[in-house]
Design a protein around this motif. Structure first.
Motif, short mmCIF file in Angstrom:
data_model
loop_
_atom_site.label_atom_id
_atom_site.label_comp_id
_atom_site.label_asym_id
_atom_site.label_seq_id
_atom_site.Cartn_x
_atom_site.Cartn_y
_atom_site.Cartn_z
N PHE A 188 0.80 -1.20 -0.02
CA PHE A 188 0.16 -0.06 0.08
C PHE A 188 0.82 1.29 0.04
N LEU A 189 0.42 2.39 -0.41
CA LEU A 189 1.08 3.56 -0.23
C LEU A 189 1.31 4.10 1.08
N LEU A 190 2.30 4.41 1.77
CA LEU A 190 2.52 4.99 3.13
C LEU A 190 1.51 6.21 3.14
N SER A 191 1.58 7.12 2.24
CA SER A 191 0.64 8.25 2.44
C SER A 191 -0.88 8.08 2.79
N ASP A 192 -1.40 6.97 2.04
CA ASP A 192 -2.79 6.70 2.09
C ASP A 192 -3.14 6.22 3.18
N TYR A 193 -1.89 5.21 3.99
CA TYR A 193 -2.29 4.81 5.26
C TYR A 193 -2.05 5.70 6.40
N LEU A 194 -1.19 6.71 6.39
CA LEU A 194 -1.09 7.62 7.21
C LEU A 194 -2.40 8.54 7.25
N GLU A 195 -2.92 8.73 6.34
CA GLU A 195 -3.94 9.54 6.10
C GLU A 195 -5.41 8.88 6.68
N LEU A 196 -5.38 7.38 6.56
CA LEU A 196 -6.57 6.80 6.85
C LEU A 196 -6.40 6.71 8.58
N VAL A 197 -5.06 6.54 9.08
CA VAL A 197 -4.86 6.29 10.53
C VAL A 197 -5.16 7.81 11.34
N ASP A 198 -4.92 8.78 10.66
CA ASP A 198 -5.18 10.29 11.21
C ASP A 198 -6.57 10.52 11.33
#
Length: 325
Positions: free
Chosen positions: A238-248
């Motif tokens: 997965f894209l790191l940016s997508d994961y960080l956005e989802l967690v935030d």
């Protein structure tokens, strides 16, 4: 009755596992202990430092972790391929960083001549060490035992520090892996130890955010490698940016004093995982209550149980949260 570890771990079915260890007595692992009046925050650094030392020794990657007040979470990936590629000498070099081995293995590691009659015994020892270096039980043993000894010494007491066994859950597919990682990364927010992911000390999400601000990824954590899987190094697809956005965004929704919602970009990620929005919130806030065994879709759970010859599919009802209606 606790099930044998061999009935819970099957690297043929999945290389990802969620492990959790809890302290057994009233003294805390970290944080303020209202009973004793002491603060144990410094022990968080013990756990994090040792965790990354072991990650360098074992053929096991750390995908996520969170050190809490009276327990710790880790999401681990077993890297069988790397362990199998190690030469005999490399296996011993890794093992001797953890344990002394014996006179024969020490002699071979130093490049000294091994007698013909000793070769069979040497190869047997190396095979055992290679297996242990990609074994989650040995990894957790090497993590928990030194922390227990250090804490007991500090507390001037003896006896158990951790519960007898750590909890291990097989994460059977990418939806289970990403959901469990988010659950672990959001632990400090749910416990009100942090207001935002970037303020979550001694948790993997803070390390990922700090590295991302520099356009990097933490060296000690399993990297996100994006959506292209061919010819890619080991990592999370997965894209790191997508994961960080989802967690935030999920963290903002969890907090009652913050306005939060799932964005269009995060919604696409959940669609790829085949998880409805409402189910995602339930999974990331109640993961520990919903699952006490393998986690994944019903089909992944069925295949896993059949392979291990399990007669019952435990927590099959909870696995239905990984399906869109």
């Amino acid at each position: 009755m606790p099930r044998p570890r061999r009935t819970q771990i099957s690297v043929e079915d999945t290389s990802y596992y969620h492990c959790c260890s809890r302290v057994v007595r009233r003294a805390f692992l970290c944080g303020d202990d209202a009973y004793s009046g002491k603060n144990y925050d410094h022990r968080r650094a013990w756990v994090e430092l040792l965790l990354f030392e072991l990650e360098a020794f074992f053929a096991i990657d750390v995908a996520a972790f969170a050190v809490m007040s009276n327990h710790l979470h880790v999401v681990l990936r077993v890297d069988i391929d790397s362990a199998n590629r190690w030469t005999y000498r490399e296996v011993l070099e890794q093992w001797h960083k953890l344990f002394k081995g014996d006179e024969l293995t020490q002699k071979f590691a130093k490049g000294e001549l091994v007698e013909a009659h000793e070769v069979h015994r040497l190869k047997h020892s190396i095979a055992i060490y290679r297996s242990r270096l990609c074994d989650i039980s040995w990894f957790m043993r090497c993590l928990n035992e030194p922390i227990a000894r250090q804490a007991n010494q500090e507390d001037n007491c003896t006896g158990r520090f951790w519960e007898g066994r750590f909890k291990s859950q097989a994460l059977l597919d990418e939806a289970a892996v990403l959901t469990c990682m988010a659950y672990v990364d959001l632990n400090p927010i749910r416990a009100q130890l942090a207001d935002t992911p970037e303020q979550s000390d001694h948790a993997s999400i803070q390390l990922r955010i700090r590295a991302a601000l520099k356009g990097e990824q933490p060296k000690n954590l399993l990297p996100f490698i994006g959506n292209e899987r061919d010819n890619q190094p080991n990592g999370i697809a997965f894209l790191l940016s997508d994961y960080l956005e989802l967690v935030d965004e999920t963290g903002r929704i969890i907090r009652s004093d913050k306005r939060g919602a799932i964005s269009v970009n995060s919604a696409k990620l959940l669609t790829r995982l085949n998880i409805p929005h409402d189910n995602w919130l339930k999974l990331t806030t109640e993961f520990g209550k919903l699952f006490h065994g393998p986690v994944g879709t019903l089909q992944a759970l069925t295949d896993y149980c059949e392979h291990l010859e399990k007669r019952r599919r435990h927590f099959a009802a909870s696995c239905q949260h990984f399906h869109s209606n």
